[in-house]
Design a protein around this motif. Structure first.
Motif, short mmCIF file in Angstrom:
data_model
loop_
_atom_site.label_atom_id
_atom_site.label_comp_id
_atom_site.label_asym_id
_atom_site.label_seq_id
_atom_site.Cartn_x
_atom_site.Cartn_y
_atom_site.Cartn_z
N THR A 19 -0.89 63.39 3.66
CA THR A 19 -1.94 63.11 2.69
C THR A 19 -2.00 61.60 2.49
OG1 THR A 19 -2.84 63.69 0.52
CG2 THR A 19 -0.46 63.34 0.63
N ASP A 20 -2.95 61.14 1.68
CA ASP A 20 -3.06 59.71 1.44
C ASP A 20 -3.59 59.49 0.03
OD1 ASP A 20 -2.82 57.01 1.98
OD2 ASP A 20 -4.38 56.96 3.53
N ASN A 21 -3.29 58.34 -0.54
CA ASN A 21 -3.61 58.12 -1.95
C ASN A 21 -5.08 58.26 -2.31
OD1 ASN A 21 -1.00 56.73 -1.21
ND2 ASN A 21 -0.86 56.72 -3.43
N GLY A 45 0.58 59.37 4.38
CA GLY A 45 -0.01 58.89 5.63
C GLY A 45 0.04 57.39 5.78
N ASN A 46 0.09 56.67 4.67
CA ASN A 46 0.09 55.20 4.75
C ASN A 46 1.01 54.51 3.75
OD1 ASN A 46 -1.91 54.37 6.85
ND2 ASN A 46 -3.29 55.62 5.61
N SER A 47 1.23 55.09 2.59
CA SER A 47 1.73 54.28 1.47
C SER A 47 3.22 54.00 1.46
CB SER A 47 1.27 54.88 0.14
OG SER A 47 1.48 56.26 0.08
N VAL A 85 10.32 51.28 10.42
CA VAL A 85 10.19 50.23 11.43
C VAL A 85 9.16 50.67 12.47
CG1 VAL A 85 11.40 48.85 13.18
CG2 VAL A 85 12.59 49.50 11.06
N TRP A 86 8.05 49.96 12.54
CA TRP A 86 6.94 50.31 13.43
C TRP A 86 6.21 49.01 13.77
CZ3 TRP A 86 1.82 52.94 11.41
CH2 TRP A 86 1.09 53.47 12.49
N HIS A 87 5.65 48.94 14.95
CA HIS A 87 4.94 47.71 15.36
C HIS A 87 3.59 47.56 14.67
CE1 HIS A 87 3.09 50.76 17.90
NE2 HIS A 87 2.03 49.96 17.94
N SER A 88 3.07 48.67 14.12
CA SER A 88 1.73 48.68 13.54
C SER A 88 1.80 48.68 12.02
CB SER A 88 0.99 49.93 14.04
OG SER A 88 -0.36 49.89 13.65
N GLN A 89 0.71 48.29 11.38
CA GLN A 89 0.67 48.21 9.92
C GLN A 89 1.86 47.42 9.36
OE1 GLN A 89 -0.73 52.61 9.67
NE2 GLN A 89 -1.70 51.66 7.90
N LEU A 90 2.14 46.30 10.04
CA LEU A 90 3.13 45.34 9.56
C LEU A 90 2.42 44.27 8.76
CD1 LEU A 90 5.34 44.66 12.72
CD2 LEU A 90 6.10 45.73 10.58
N TYR A 171 13.86 59.62 14.82
CA TYR A 171 13.01 58.82 15.70
C TYR A 171 11.71 59.60 15.88
CZ TYR A 171 10.83 56.51 19.53
OH TYR A 171 9.89 55.86 20.28
N ASN A 172 10.55 58.94 15.77
CA ASN A 172 9.24 59.63 15.78
C ASN A 172 8.32 58.97 16.80
OD1 ASN A 172 7.50 61.60 14.31
ND2 ASN A 172 6.35 59.79 13.64
N ASP A 173 7.64 59.77 17.62
CA ASP A 173 6.72 59.19 18.61
C ASP A 173 5.70 60.23 19.05
OD1 ASP A 173 5.61 57.26 20.38
OD2 ASP A 173 7.60 56.60 21.06
N ALA A 207 2.51 64.92 18.08
CA ALA A 207 1.59 65.98 18.51
C ALA A 207 0.14 65.70 18.09
CB ALA A 207 2.07 67.35 18.03
N HIS A 208 -0.35 64.53 18.43
CA HIS A 208 -1.79 64.26 18.32
C HIS A 208 -2.44 64.72 19.61
CE1 HIS A 208 -1.40 62.23 14.52
NE2 HIS A 208 -0.47 61.43 15.00
N PHE A 209 -2.91 65.95 19.58
CA PHE A 209 -3.35 66.62 20.80
C PHE A 209 -4.87 66.65 20.94
CE2 PHE A 209 0.72 69.38 20.58
CZ PHE A 209 1.41 68.56 21.47
C1 XIL Z 1 -2.56 56.61 10.62
C2 XIL Z 1 -3.18 56.94 9.28
O1 XIL Z 1 -3.47 58.31 9.21
C3 XIL Z 1 -4.46 56.12 9.11
O2 XIL Z 1 -5.00 56.31 7.80
C4 XIL Z 1 -4.17 54.64 9.33
O3 XIL Z 1 -5.38 53.92 9.28
C5 XIL Z 1 -3.49 54.42 10.67
O4 XIL Z 1 -2.32 55.22 10.73
N1 XIL Z 1 0.86 57.70 14.24
C6 XIL Z 1 1.55 57.53 13.06
C7 XIL Z 1 0.80 57.50 11.78
O5 XIL Z 1 2.78 57.51 13.07
O6 XIL Z 1 1.41 56.64 10.83
C8 XIL Z 1 -0.64 57.12 11.99
O7 XIL Z 1 -1.31 57.27 10.73
C9 XIL Z 1 -1.28 57.96 13.06
C10 XIL Z 1 -0.57 57.76 14.37
#
Ligand code: XIL
Length: 317
Positions: A19-21, A45-47, A85-90, A171-173, A207-209
């Motif tokens: 979920t997200d805020n 999801g983000n916070s 720890v993630w390369h994105s949303q830093l 670990y998540n991927d 599992a983003h399928f």
């Molecule tokens: C996504 C969020 O759902 C979006 O709102 C945000 O803009 C980008 O990130 N892999 C992940 C998640 O581990 O944190 C990502 O979430 C989707 C891909």
């Protein structure tokens, strides 16, 4: 029974949703999210990401993450905490900083220690490191890998374990849901962390399928077994199954089968603790904003009505 009730009856710990805020102000959305018959677990999801929790070095902001953690506690839902720890949303002070091996290790440890300590006792699990791999199984050239080398992984897990010895460390991927170079790379990460004498409890398979190209049930069960043979648990952490829009009844039927296979793969492995969908409704899915022309990836449609995928999931439970 709903999804979580049925999952627990099958021996799983939970069935959950991200979920997200912003969407929590939608009362119909919030009511369904809080229905523990369907959802026994939620993930922010983000916070809890680095840009949200430490936007300026050593100045922590937990207000948004706390809203989701408090909601889980109020509802009696487990919380999967995501991520450290993630390369994105830093924040730019991390991604564009001038670092040495020693200063980045210190900043990373400080981040992990503060965030894990703040949420101590509230999380079932932490995604400690997210998406460290390229598709060929080599390490992604993140600021962490290029500055610290692969030791950033065991260093991060050790810091998390020290701050909260009870929380499960994952670990998540993505694209590690069937056998191949990237799944093998994730197995190598598990063994690397273990070789340092550091605790890793689980692997999260995002599992983003894609409808119609989701790995088969047998491909997924074989892959899960390769992870659990290493002594870790597994979970599907961000399940969604997108399609090229517009959706059709044929695509929705295939999507239902695809959801069923993934949930069935988890149920078939005693060390697969649960499945989390990456939000439950198309109304708030990240997919259309990220994959142009694609969407309809969730088990509820954009009017919060259950799709065939809901029944597909229940068929596996
Ligand atoms: C996504 C969020 O759902 C979006 O709102 C945000 O803009 C980008 O990130 N892999 C992940 C998640 O581990 O944190 C990502 O979430 C989707 C891909």
């Amino acid at each position: 029974a709903g999804l979580n009730t049925a999952a627990v009856a099958k021996g799983q710990l939970y069935f959950g949703s991200a979920t997200d805020n912003p969407e929590l102000s939608d009362s119909a959305y919030l009511t369904q999210l809080s229905n523990t018959d369907d959802f026994g677990q939620i993930t922010p999801g983000n916070s809890q990401k680095w840009d949200a929790t430490e936007p300026t070095q050593n100045k922590f902001s937990f207000a948004q993450g706390d809203v989701i953690a408090d909601l889980a506690a109020t509802n009696g839902q487990k919380l999967r905490c995501h991520n450290l720890v993630w390369h994105s949303q830093l924040p730019s002070w991390v991604s564009s900083g001038t670092w040495t091996n020693a200063t980045l290790i210190a900043a990373m440890k400080n981040h992990i220690t503060n965030v894990v300590t703040h949420y101590k006792g509230k999380c079932y699990a932490w995604d400690v490191v997210n998406e460290a791999l390229n598709e060929d199984g080599s390490y992604r050239s993140s600021i962490f890998y290029t500055t610290i080398g692969e030791a950033f992984l065991p260093i991060a897990f050790a810091a998390a374990a020290a701050a909260d010895p009870s929380v499960k460390l994952y670990y998540n991927d993505y694209n590690i849901e069937s056998a191949g170079s990237k799944s093998t790379g994730a197995q190598r990460i598990v063994k690397l962390i273990q070789s340092y004498g550091v605790k890793i409890d689980g692997v999260g398979l995002q599992a983003h399928f894609i409808v119609g190209s989701t790995p088969s049930l047998s491909a997924q069960t074989t892959n899960l077994a390769a992870f659990t043979a290493l002594g870790v648990e597994v979970a599907y952490t961000e399940l969604d199954i997108r399609m090229t829009l517009p959706s059709t009844s044929a695509l929705l039927a295939q999507q239902s089968t695809d959801y069923q296979n993934t949930v069935a793969a988890c149920v078939a492995n005693v060390k697969c603790v649960g499945v989390t969908i990456w939000d439950y409704t198309d109304k708030y899915s990240w997919v259309p904003g990220t994959f142009s022309g694609q969407g309809a990836a969730c088990p509820w449609d954009d009017r919060l009505v259950k799709k065939p995928a809901y029944t597909g999931i229940l068929n596996a439970l």
